[in-house]
Write a protein that holds these residues in place. Sequence first.
Motif, PDB file in Angstrom:
ATOM      1  N   UNK A 183      30.553  81.342  28.381  1.00 27.22           N
ATOM      2  CA  UNK A 183      31.959  81.684  28.579  1.00 27.22           C
ATOM      3  C   UNK A 183      32.667  80.766  29.578  1.00 27.22           C
ATOM      4  N   UNK A 184      31.929  79.937  30.285  1.00 25.94           N
ATOM      5  CA  UNK A 184      32.542  79.036  31.268  1.00 25.94           C
ATOM      6  C   UNK A 184      33.562  78.111  30.613  1.00 25.94           C
ATOM      7  N   UNK A 185      33.313  77.712  29.380  1.00 26.25           N
ATOM      8  CA  UNK A 185      34.238  76.813  28.686  1.00 26.25           C
ATOM      9  C   UNK A 185      35.574  77.472  28.351  1.00 26.25           C
ATOM     10  N   UNK A 186      35.652  78.788  28.459  1.00 30.93           N
ATOM     11  CA  UNK A 186      36.907  79.488  28.158  1.00 30.93           C
ATOM     12  C   UNK A 186      37.789  79.680  29.391  1.00 30.93           C
ATOM     13  N   UNK A 187      37.319  79.218  30.544  1.00 23.43           N
ATOM     14  CA  UNK A 187      38.123  79.335  31.760  1.00 23.43           C
ATOM     15  C   UNK A 187      39.421  78.553  31.596  1.00 23.43           C
ATOM     16  N   UNK A 188      40.504  79.124  32.080  1.00 25.09           N
ATOM     17  CA  UNK A 188      41.775  78.418  32.020  1.00 25.09           C
ATOM     18  C   UNK A 188      42.951  79.368  32.027  1.00 25.09           C
ATOM     19  N   UNK A 189      44.130  78.788  32.099  1.00 24.37           N
ATOM     20  CA  UNK A 189      45.353  79.591  32.229  1.00 24.37           C
ATOM     21  C   UNK A 189      45.572  80.512  31.038  1.00 24.37           C
ATOM     22  N   UNK A 190      45.216  80.081  29.833  1.00 27.00           N
ATOM     23  CA  UNK A 190      45.431  80.929  28.651  1.00 27.00           C
ATOM     24  C   UNK A 190      44.569  82.189  28.719  1.00 27.00           C
ATOM     25  N   UNK A 191      43.343  82.043  29.191  1.00 25.61           N
ATOM     26  CA  UNK A 191      42.458  83.199  29.307  1.00 25.61           C
ATOM     27  C   UNK A 191      42.911  84.114  30.441  1.00 25.61           C
ATOM     28  N   UNK A 192      43.406  83.515  31.522  1.00 28.02           N
ATOM     29  CA  UNK A 192      43.978  84.330  32.608  1.00 28.02           C
ATOM     30  C   UNK A 192      45.149  85.131  32.061  1.00 28.02           C
ATOM     31  N   UNK A 193      46.058  84.454  31.371  1.00 23.96           N
ATOM     32  CA  UNK A 193      47.248  85.130  30.817  1.00 23.96           C
ATOM     33  C   UNK A 193      46.840  86.252  29.863  1.00 23.96           C
ATOM     34  N   UNK A 194      45.852  85.994  29.015  1.00 26.81           N
ATOM     35  CA  UNK A 194      45.409  87.022  28.071  1.00 26.81           C
ATOM     36  C   UNK A 194      44.851  88.239  28.802  1.00 26.81           C
ATOM     37  N   UNK A 195      44.106  88.020  29.890  1.00 32.03           N
ATOM     38  CA  UNK A 195      43.554  89.141  30.648  1.00 32.03           C
ATOM     39  C   UNK A 195      44.634  89.902  31.411  1.00 32.03           C
ATOM     40  N   UNK A 196      45.624  89.185  31.921  1.00 32.58           N
ATOM     41  CA  UNK A 196      46.746  89.849  32.586  1.00 32.58           C
ATOM     42  C   UNK A 196      47.497  90.705  31.571  1.00 32.58           C
ATOM     43  N   UNK A 197      47.721  90.163  30.382  1.00 37.52           N
ATOM     44  CA  UNK A 197      48.384  90.929  29.325  1.00 37.52           C
ATOM     45  C   UNK A 197      47.539  92.144  28.945  1.00 37.52           C
ATOM     46  N   UNK A 198      46.225  91.969  28.845  1.00 40.46           N
ATOM     47  CA  UNK A 198      45.333  93.089  28.556  1.00 40.46           C
ATOM     48  C   UNK A 198      45.550  94.211  29.575  1.00 40.46           C
ATOM     49  N   UNK A 199      45.523  93.861  30.859  1.00 38.34           N
ATOM     50  CA  UNK A 199      45.711  94.863  31.910  1.00 38.34           C
ATOM     51  C   UNK A 199      47.053  95.551  31.819  1.00 38.34           C
ATOM     52  N   UNK A 200      48.094  94.782  31.525  1.00 39.40           N
ATOM     53  CA  UNK A 200      49.434  95.356  31.424  1.00 39.40           C
ATOM     54  C   UNK A 200      49.566  96.260  30.201  1.00 39.40           C
ATOM     55  N   UNK A 201      48.937  95.881  29.093  1.00 37.23           N
ATOM     56  CA  UNK A 201      48.984  96.721  27.889  1.00 37.23           C
ATOM     57  C   UNK A 201      48.236  98.033  28.140  1.00 37.23           C
ATOM     58  N   UNK A 202      47.053  97.949  28.730  1.00 30.31           N
ATOM     59  CA  UNK A 202      46.309  99.170  29.047  1.00 30.31           C
ATOM     60  C   UNK A 202      47.147 100.070  29.945  1.00 30.31           C
ATOM     61  N   UNK A 203      47.656  99.503  31.031  1.00 32.05           N
ATOM     62  CA  UNK A 203      48.384 100.296  32.019  1.00 32.05           C
ATOM     63  C   UNK A 203      49.647 100.932  31.432  1.00 32.05           C
ATOM     64  N   UNK A 204      50.422 100.152  30.692  1.00 28.81           N
ATOM     65  CA  UNK A 204      51.667 100.694  30.139  1.00 28.81           C
ATOM     66  C   UNK A 204      51.402 101.724  29.047  1.00 28.81           C
ATOM     67  N   UNK A 205      50.390 101.470  28.214  1.00 25.91           N
ATOM     68  CA  UNK A 205      50.051 102.463  27.184  1.00 25.91           C
ATOM     69  C   UNK A 205      49.525 103.737  27.823  1.00 25.91           C
ATOM     70  N   UNK A 206      48.678 103.579  28.826  1.00 31.27           N
ATOM     71  CA  UNK A 206      48.152 104.759  29.517  1.00 31.27           C
ATOM     72  C   UNK A 206      49.304 105.560  30.121  1.00 31.27           C
ATOM     73  N   UNK A 207      50.216 104.875  30.782  1.00 32.58           N
ATOM     74  CA  UNK A 207      51.364 105.523  31.430  1.00 32.58           C
ATOM     75  C   UNK A 207      52.190 106.287  30.405  1.00 32.58           C
TER      76      UNK A 207
END
Length: 165
Positions: free
Chosen positions: A134-158
């Motif tokens: 998974x080291x090769x997947x490090x980068x801004x796109x993967x960070x952005x995808x994980x931030x979006x994941x967290x925001x989707x979970x949080x907003x849907x949960x809310x």
Amino acid sequence: MELHMHSHRWENRSPDWTVAAVSGFAAGAVLMVLELLWSTIIMGASPWETSHMVAAITMGQDALQSTDFDLLIVSIALITHYVLGIAFAIVLSFLIASFHFDSSIGMVLLTGAVFGAVLYLFNFYGMVQFFSWFAEMRGWATVAAHVIFGMVVASMYWKLEQVRR
């Protein structure tokens, strides 16, 4: 307007576990689509490469031998991806409920974004010690995808938690 001093302190308050699981499942689907689009459109890689990497978590490194479509590998990757998404959503929902981060949509989105960034660090700098591919997947796109994941979970949960009250 009422001022809530210290309203984000720990309180023994359980989240709605069903809503947490549904939120994780949905956010996992969003993350998976983002990863597939990024790898295929932007990186020009096989759309199945990420599936092989995720499946290798449970199947071992033999799953990395090819990036061709394989029904068993894709099925294992889906199951693994959704189980992890639900597990991380349960953790996030527990934090949201316990610290009253569900006081506003802004707070819940911020909490989700921070959680997603921390999750990225955990996955791609911590867990990569065990799953080095998974080291090769490090980068801004993967960070952005994980931030979006967290925001989707949080907003849907809310939102879903409010509907069930």
